[in-house]
Design a protein around this motif. Structure first.
Motif, short mmCIF file in Angstrom:
data_model
loop_
_atom_site.label_atom_id
_atom_site.label_comp_id
_atom_site.label_asym_id
_atom_site.label_seq_id
_atom_site.Cartn_x
_atom_site.Cartn_y
_atom_site.Cartn_z
N GLY A 118 -10.39 24.80 5.77
CA GLY A 118 -9.96 26.11 4.63
C GLY A 118 -9.92 25.31 3.23
O GLY A 118 -10.23 24.35 2.95
N GLU A 173 -4.39 27.64 -0.73
CA GLU A 173 -4.39 28.83 -1.55
C GLU A 173 -2.95 28.75 -2.38
O GLU A 173 -3.00 29.09 -3.43
CB GLU A 173 -4.33 30.11 -0.93
CG GLU A 173 -4.42 31.20 -1.58
CD GLU A 173 -5.67 31.30 -2.47
OE1 GLU A 173 -5.43 32.14 -3.38
OE2 GLU A 173 -6.58 30.96 -2.21
N TYR A 199 0.19 27.74 2.08
CA TYR A 199 -0.64 28.91 2.54
C TYR A 199 -2.04 28.38 2.47
O TYR A 199 -2.59 27.96 1.39
CB TYR A 199 -0.55 29.99 1.66
CG TYR A 199 0.88 30.46 1.80
CD1 TYR A 199 1.02 32.00 2.64
CD2 TYR A 199 1.97 30.41 1.29
CE1 TYR A 199 2.21 32.70 2.78
CE2 TYR A 199 3.14 30.94 1.30
CZ TYR A 199 3.14 32.06 1.96
OH TYR A 199 4.38 32.96 2.23
N PHE A 219 -6.30 29.12 3.30
CA PHE A 219 -7.30 30.09 3.63
C PHE A 219 -8.17 29.65 4.35
O PHE A 219 -8.53 28.58 4.02
CB PHE A 219 -7.52 30.92 2.47
CG PHE A 219 -6.79 32.09 1.56
CD1 PHE A 219 -5.32 32.26 2.05
CD2 PHE A 219 -6.99 32.72 0.77
CE1 PHE A 219 -4.47 33.12 1.57
CE2 PHE A 219 -6.46 33.86 0.11
CZ PHE A 219 -4.93 33.96 0.51
N GLY A 275 -12.04 33.53 3.75
CA GLY A 275 -11.12 34.31 2.99
C GLY A 275 -10.30 35.57 4.09
O GLY A 275 -9.60 36.36 3.42
N TYR A 277 -8.41 34.97 7.01
CA TYR A 277 -7.10 34.82 7.35
C TYR A 277 -6.06 33.64 6.49
O TYR A 277 -6.94 32.97 5.75
CB TYR A 277 -7.33 34.09 8.96
CG TYR A 277 -7.94 35.19 9.86
CD1 TYR A 277 -7.23 36.13 10.37
CD2 TYR A 277 -9.26 35.00 10.12
CE1 TYR A 277 -7.73 36.78 11.43
CE2 TYR A 277 -9.88 35.94 10.98
CZ TYR A 277 -9.13 36.95 11.82
OH TYR A 277 -9.68 37.76 12.67
N ALA A 278 -5.02 33.91 6.58
CA ALA A 278 -4.39 32.71 5.86
C ALA A 278 -3.53 32.23 7.00
O ALA A 278 -2.92 33.00 7.96
CB ALA A 278 -3.34 33.42 5.08
N LEU A 296 -5.80 38.87 6.32
CA LEU A 296 -5.53 39.24 4.75
C LEU A 296 -6.22 40.77 4.70
O LEU A 296 -7.11 40.98 5.29
CB LEU A 296 -6.29 38.22 4.19
CG LEU A 296 -5.46 36.77 3.94
CD1 LEU A 296 -6.46 35.84 3.39
CD2 LEU A 296 -4.30 37.04 3.39
N LYS A 331 -6.54 39.84 -1.04
CA LYS A 331 -6.59 38.47 -0.41
C LYS A 331 -5.33 38.14 -1.06
O LYS A 331 -5.39 36.81 -1.65
CB LYS A 331 -7.75 37.68 -0.91
CG LYS A 331 -9.00 38.22 -0.77
CD LYS A 331 -9.41 38.26 0.91
CE LYS A 331 -10.66 38.91 1.12
NZ LYS A 331 -10.64 38.87 2.85
N TRP A 372 -1.76 36.30 -0.87
CA TRP A 372 -1.23 35.13 0.04
C TRP A 372 -0.10 35.52 0.53
O TRP A 372 0.44 34.96 1.79
CB TRP A 372 -1.37 33.94 -0.87
CG TRP A 372 -0.39 33.74 -2.12
CD1 TRP A 372 -0.88 34.00 -3.21
CD2 TRP A 372 0.85 33.42 -2.15
NE1 TRP A 372 0.06 33.89 -4.19
CE2 TRP A 372 1.13 33.58 -3.55
CE3 TRP A 372 1.86 33.09 -1.19
CZ2 TRP A 372 2.31 33.44 -3.99
CZ3 TRP A 372 3.21 33.09 -1.71
CH2 TRP A 372 3.51 33.34 -3.29
#
Length: 238
Positions: free
Chosen positions: A142, A145, A158, A160, A164, A166-167, A215, A219, A221
């Motif tokens: 990932g 973020e 954080y 991602f 984009g 899931y965080a 998310l 998007k 965070w």
């Protein structure tokens, strides 16, 4: 003369009889009219409910079912449609994740997702206990973020996932990995930080607070629908 007197008396009596008959007829007609109209007027008055009464009627609670009786599903609280984000989270969850703390086996994890926290909050994450300074690993591929410091979470990351959707949230870190920066692409298993007790974590119980969020379309965070990481990380157990 006598005949004239009798005639006058007869006229007076007759007039009284006629007057009495006419008065009775009018009174009876009035009673009949009232008998026809009054009930309708009373019904109309009883049927009128002012705004206050209408409101109280509208919200009047329904009687509870008798003991042992089943409540129709349509009347149960859980029959309400689930929030859209919750439905999306249940339909598709991240897979192939690894335990984000080096040396911790998936089989030793404890599910603390629903544990109560201060101010009526739910944990919405799991705590992975480990000695301070233990490397924290990227749970999946990932991008970083946001690097953020908060009162509760302390030093946090954080991440991602590539799509984009899931965080992944790592909190209470002792420090970041050298050179870690926002917008950095990271690979699963890469060291991103070290276990600590920053924020509101106890210094005597260092751990990684790990959470997953679905998310929304924006998007953001700092927002998202929490997903329990425990079963997803346990799935990596041999």
């Amino acid at each position: 003369m006598r005949a004239l007197l009798i005639l006058l008396i007869g006229v007076l009596v007759g007039a009284n009889v006629v007057y009495f008959a006419m008065t009775r007829s009018v009174r009876d007609a009035g009673v009949q009219r009232d008998a026809r109209v009054e009930p309708a007027e009373r019904l109309a008055q009883h049927d009128r409910i002012d705004a206050g009464d209408a409101a109280s009627v509208a919200v009047a609670p329904t009687a509870e079912p008798a003991s042992g009786a089943q409540t129709p599903r349509s009347a149960r609280p859980d029959s309400s449609p689930a929030p859209v984000d919750a439905v999306r989270a249940a339909a598709s969850k991240p897979a192939g994740l690894i335990v984000p703390v080096r040396g911790v086996a998936a089989g030793t994890l404890v599910d603390t997702y629903t544990d109560a926290r201060s101010e009526g909050r739910s944990h919405d994450a799991i705590d992975i206990m480990a000695p301070a300074g233990t490397p924290v690993l990227a749970v999946a591929d990932g991008k970083v973020e946001k690097l953020f410091t908060s009162d509760r979470g302390g030093l946090t990351v954080y991440q991602f996932e590539p799509g984009g959707r899931y965080a992944y949230y790592y909190a209470h870190l002792q420090s970041y990995a050298a050179g870690l920066h926002e917008a950095q692409r990271i690979r699963q298993g890469e060291v991103i930080g070290y276990v600590g007790s920053t924020g509101n974590a106890s210094a005597s119980a260092p751990h990684l607070h790990f959470a997953i969020f679905l998310l929304g379309p924006e998007k953001r965070w700092w927002e998202g629908t929490a997903i329990n990481p425990y079963p997803l990380l346990r799935a990596s157990a041999p």
